[in-house]
Scaffold this motif. Structure first.
Motif, PDB file in Angstrom:
ATOM      1  N   ALA A 137     -48.904 -31.299 -40.744  1.00 45.91           N
ATOM      2  CA  ALA A 137     -47.953 -30.180 -40.696  1.00 45.91           C
ATOM      3  C   ALA A 137     -47.423 -29.846 -42.084  1.00 45.91           C
ATOM      4  O   ALA A 137     -47.186 -28.695 -42.416  1.00 45.91           O
ATOM      5  CB  ALA A 137     -46.809 -30.504 -39.750  1.00 45.91           C
ATOM      6  N   THR A 138     -47.213 -30.860 -42.900  1.00 44.38           N
ATOM      7  CA  THR A 138     -46.637 -30.627 -44.228  1.00 44.38           C
ATOM      8  C   THR A 138     -47.658 -30.814 -45.342  1.00 44.38           C
ATOM      9  O   THR A 138     -47.370 -30.537 -46.502  1.00 44.38           O
ATOM     10  CB  THR A 138     -45.494 -31.626 -44.500  1.00 44.38           C
ATOM     11  OG1 THR A 138     -46.037 -32.954 -44.416  1.00 44.38           O
ATOM     12  CG2 THR A 138     -44.387 -31.483 -43.469  1.00 44.38           C
ATOM     13  N   HIS A 139     -48.830 -31.297 -44.971  1.00 42.07           N
ATOM     14  CA  HIS A 139     -49.861 -31.631 -45.958  1.00 42.07           C
ATOM     15  C   HIS A 139     -49.383 -32.671 -46.962  1.00 42.07           C
ATOM     16  O   HIS A 139     -49.796 -32.680 -48.119  1.00 42.07           O
ATOM     17  CB  HIS A 139     -50.372 -30.383 -46.684  1.00 42.07           C
ATOM     18  CG  HIS A 139     -51.481 -29.730 -45.929  1.00 42.07           C
ATOM     19  ND1 HIS A 139     -52.665 -29.350 -46.492  1.00 42.07           N
ATOM     20  CD2 HIS A 139     -51.585 -29.438 -44.622  1.00 42.07           C
ATOM     21  CE1 HIS A 139     -53.452 -28.840 -45.555  1.00 42.07           C
ATOM     22  NE2 HIS A 139     -52.814 -28.879 -44.427  1.00 42.07           N
ATOM     23  N   GLU A 140     -48.517 -33.538 -46.496  1.00 42.58           N
ATOM     24  CA  GLU A 140     -48.033 -34.594 -47.363  1.00 42.58           C
ATOM     25  C   GLU A 140     -48.884 -35.841 -47.148  1.00 42.58           C
ATOM     26  O   GLU A 140     -49.134 -36.247 -46.018  1.00 42.58           O
ATOM     27  CB  GLU A 140     -46.571 -34.899 -47.039  1.00 42.58           C
ATOM     28  CG  GLU A 140     -45.927 -35.792 -48.068  1.00 42.58           C
ATOM     29  CD  GLU A 140     -44.436 -35.967 -47.800  1.00 42.58           C
ATOM     30  OE1 GLU A 140     -43.681 -35.954 -48.776  1.00 42.58           O
ATOM     31  OE2 GLU A 140     -44.049 -36.127 -46.631  1.00 42.58           O
ATOM     32  N   ALA A 141     -49.334 -36.412 -48.254  1.00 46.48           N
ATOM     33  CA  ALA A 141     -50.063 -37.676 -48.205  1.00 46.48           C
ATOM     34  C   ALA A 141     -49.211 -38.738 -48.884  1.00 46.48           C
ATOM     35  O   ALA A 141     -48.659 -38.505 -49.958  1.00 46.48           O
ATOM     36  CB  ALA A 141     -51.400 -37.543 -48.932  1.00 46.48           C
ATOM     37  N   LEU A 142     -49.094 -39.886 -48.223  1.00 45.86           N
ATOM     38  CA  LEU A 142     -48.305 -40.979 -48.799  1.00 45.86           C
ATOM     39  C   LEU A 142     -49.172 -42.216 -48.926  1.00 45.86           C
ATOM     40  O   LEU A 142     -49.953 -42.532 -48.036  1.00 45.86           O
ATOM     41  CB  LEU A 142     -47.113 -41.319 -47.904  1.00 45.86           C
ATOM     42  CG  LEU A 142     -46.091 -40.222 -47.589  1.00 45.86           C
ATOM     43  CD1 LEU A 142     -45.045 -40.747 -46.604  1.00 45.86           C
ATOM     44  CD2 LEU A 142     -45.413 -39.736 -48.865  1.00 45.86           C
ATOM     45  N   GLY A 145     -45.820 -45.220 -48.977  1.00 48.12           N
ATOM     46  CA  GLY A 145     -44.586 -44.449 -48.937  1.00 48.12           C
ATOM     47  C   GLY A 145     -44.361 -43.506 -50.108  1.00 48.12           C
ATOM     48  O   GLY A 145     -43.391 -42.753 -50.115  1.00 48.12           O
ATOM     49  N   GLU A 146     -45.267 -43.558 -51.089  1.00 45.83           N
ATOM     50  CA  GLU A 146     -45.109 -42.690 -52.257  1.00 45.83           C
ATOM     51  C   GLU A 146     -46.042 -41.486 -52.131  1.00 45.83           C
ATOM     52  O   GLU A 146     -47.219 -41.650 -51.786  1.00 45.83           O
ATOM     53  CB  GLU A 146     -45.491 -43.449 -53.540  1.00 45.83           C
ATOM     54  CG  GLU A 146     -44.646 -44.662 -53.835  1.00 45.83           C
ATOM     55  CD  GLU A 146     -43.235 -44.280 -54.256  1.00 45.83           C
ATOM     56  OE1 GLU A 146     -43.072 -43.196 -54.861  1.00 45.83           O
ATOM     57  OE2 GLU A 146     -42.306 -45.048 -53.959  1.00 45.83           O
ATOM     58  N   PRO A 147     -45.543 -40.296 -52.427  1.00 43.27           N
ATOM     59  CA  PRO A 147     -46.398 -39.107 -52.320  1.00 43.27           C
ATOM     60  C   PRO A 147     -47.587 -39.154 -53.278  1.00 43.27           C
ATOM     61  O   PRO A 147     -47.470 -39.613 -54.417  1.00 43.27           O
ATOM     62  CB  PRO A 147     -45.470 -37.952 -52.711  1.00 43.27           C
ATOM     63  CG  PRO A 147     -44.096 -38.495 -52.700  1.00 43.27           C
ATOM     64  CD  PRO A 147     -44.174 -39.976 -52.844  1.00 43.27           C
ATOM     65  N   VAL A 148     -48.725 -38.703 -52.785  1.00 48.00           N
ATOM     66  CA  VAL A 148     -49.930 -38.594 -53.603  1.00 48.00           C
ATOM     67  C   VAL A 148     -50.382 -37.138 -53.531  1.00 48.00           C
ATOM     68  O   VAL A 148     -50.505 -36.580 -52.442  1.00 48.00           O
ATOM     69  CB  VAL A 148     -51.059 -39.485 -53.043  1.00 48.00           C
ATOM     70  CG1 VAL A 148     -52.320 -39.335 -53.876  1.00 48.00           C
ATOM     71  CG2 VAL A 148     -50.612 -40.938 -52.981  1.00 48.00           C
ATOM     72  N   ALA A 149     -50.596 -36.537 -54.676  1.00 47.67           N
ATOM     73  CA  ALA A 149     -51.018 -35.134 -54.697  1.00 47.67           C
ATOM     74  C   ALA A 149     -52.519 -35.038 -54.435  1.00 47.67           C
ATOM     75  O   ALA A 149     -53.315 -35.628 -55.158  1.00 47.67           O
ATOM     76  CB  ALA A 149     -50.674 -34.499 -56.043  1.00 47.67           C
ATOM     77  N   LEU A 150     -52.884 -34.315 -53.380  1.00 48.18           N
ATOM     78  CA  LEU A 150     -54.292 -34.103 -53.074  1.00 48.18           C
ATOM     79  C   LEU A 150     -54.581 -32.609 -53.093  1.00 48.18           C
ATOM     80  O   LEU A 150     -53.765 -31.811 -52.646  1.00 48.18           O
ATOM     81  CB  LEU A 150     -54.627 -34.634 -51.670  1.00 48.18           C
ATOM     82  CG  LEU A 150     -54.401 -36.118 -51.395  1.00 48.18           C
ATOM     83  CD1 LEU A 150     -54.823 -36.438 -49.959  1.00 48.18           C
ATOM     84  CD2 LEU A 150     -55.155 -36.992 -52.376  1.00 48.18           C
ATOM     85  N   SER A 151     -55.749 -32.251 -53.592  1.00 45.54           N
ATOM     86  CA  SER A 151     -56.166 -30.848 -53.505  1.00 45.54           C
ATOM     87  C   SER A 151     -56.521 -30.552 -52.046  1.00 45.54           C
ATOM     88  O   SER A 151     -56.703 -31.465 -51.235  1.00 45.54           O
ATOM     89  CB  SER A 151     -57.378 -30.600 -54.395  1.00 45.54           C
ATOM     90  OG  SER A 151     -58.523 -31.197 -53.818  1.00 45.54           O
ATOM     91  N   GLN A 152     -56.641 -29.257 -51.727  1.00 45.30           N
ATOM     92  CA  GLN A 152     -56.962 -28.900 -50.336  1.00 45.30           C
ATOM     93  C   GLN A 152     -58.268 -29.524 -49.878  1.00 45.30           C
ATOM     94  O   GLN A 152     -58.395 -29.962 -48.746  1.00 45.30           O
ATOM     95  CB  GLN A 152     -57.064 -27.382 -50.204  1.00 45.30           C
ATOM     96  CG  GLN A 152     -55.698 -26.734 -50.088  1.00 45.30           C
ATOM     97  CD  GLN A 152     -55.790 -25.294 -49.631  1.00 45.30           C
ATOM     98  OE1 GLN A 152     -56.871 -24.733 -49.550  1.00 45.30           O
ATOM     99  NE2 GLN A 152     -54.660 -24.702 -49.340  1.00 45.30           N
TER     100      GLN A 152
END
Ligand code: CA
Length: 261
Positions: A137-142, A145-152
């Motif tokens: 839903a948010t496209h958040e990857a952890l 517990g830490e956010p990781v930036a992923l491309s689409q």
């Protein structure tokens, strides 16, 4: 995830297409029922968004043909608010859910996520796998517990694999989920995304199964000791697919220790 959008109204189709692509889906858009029918006979989609009032072949006929072929692809029909009988006919013809037109794009996205979740046999809205969690839903990857930036597209590769741990997806199957008809596919794209996912999330997450494709193990590797605590320098046990070289080759790392699968 790859979706088929069936919508004859150009303005509506463009706005829905933009919205769905913005959510990271690979989308093919067709504008009449006959083309939709032939697309569904030749391509594999994760979900169909089907307008019912269509030129050449109406949506109910497209749907009935799909279900007659025993295809289980989730189908979301779109009808006008007052078209109750069309909605009932669509559901009885094998649609899984409906949305009302004019579209509320946020609601549309949520219904698509719900259907994809159900189709994958999941009830929980967030993927949790070992140290990783993914929220569609948010496209958040952890990671831990830490956010990781992923491309689409990194996201799309990871989601496809993590949705069905233990299942091997070939490069072609992954490409189908990443690209619509219009996109150019570079020949090593999947390898590139896998390589960067390994860099971001750990070398042993995505396994390369020689000559077959990629998978994520059915069970996550046991949690390693907390990063600041343990410090025993041990590696996680199943790191048979470490690939730092960036060669991206198909079977470059198999190792041949007869480990997992
Ligand atoms: Ca229409």
């Amino acid at each position: 995830m790859r979706l088929l959008l069936v919508e004859d109204d150009v303005m509506i189709g463009e706005s829905v297409l933009d919205a769905l692509r913005g959510e990271g889906y690979a989308v093919d858009w067709v504008r009449d029922g006959a083309v939709a029918d032939s697309a569904l006979r030749t391509e594999q989609y994760d979900l169909v968004l089907l307008d019912l009032g269509l030129p050449k072949m109406d949506g109910i006929a497209v749907l009935k043909a799909l279900r007659t072929r025993r295809e289980t692809t989730p189908v979301l029909i779109a009808t006008a608010r007052d078209a109750v009988s069309a909605r009932i006919a669509g559901l009885d013809a094998g649609a899984d859910d409906y949305v009302l037109k004019p579209y509320d794009l946020d609601e549309l996205s949520a219904r698509i996520r719900a259907l994809l979740r159900r189709a994958a046999g999941r009830a929980e809205p967030v993927f949790s796998y070992g140290r990783i969690s993914l929220n569609p839903a948010t496209h958040e990857a952890l990671l831990d517990g830490e956010p990781v930036a992923l491309s689409q597209r990194e996201w799309a590769v990871l989601e496809a694999l993590i949705a069905r741990p233990g299942m091997i997806l070939s490069r072609a199957q992954l490409e189908e989920k990443l690209y619509s008809w219009k996109d150019e596919i570079s020949s090593n794209a999947v390898e590139v995304y896998v390589h960067s996912l390994r860099k971001k999330l750990g070398p042993d997450l995505i396994r390369n199964i020689r000559g077959m494709g990629y998978m994520i193990a059915k069970e996550p590797a046991p949690a390693s000791p907390s990063r600041d605590g343990g410090g025993d320098g041990s590696h996680t046990p199943e790191a048979d697919s470490v690939d730092d070289g960036g060669d991206g080759g198909d079977g470059g790392d198999g190792g041949g220790d007869g480990g997992g699968v």
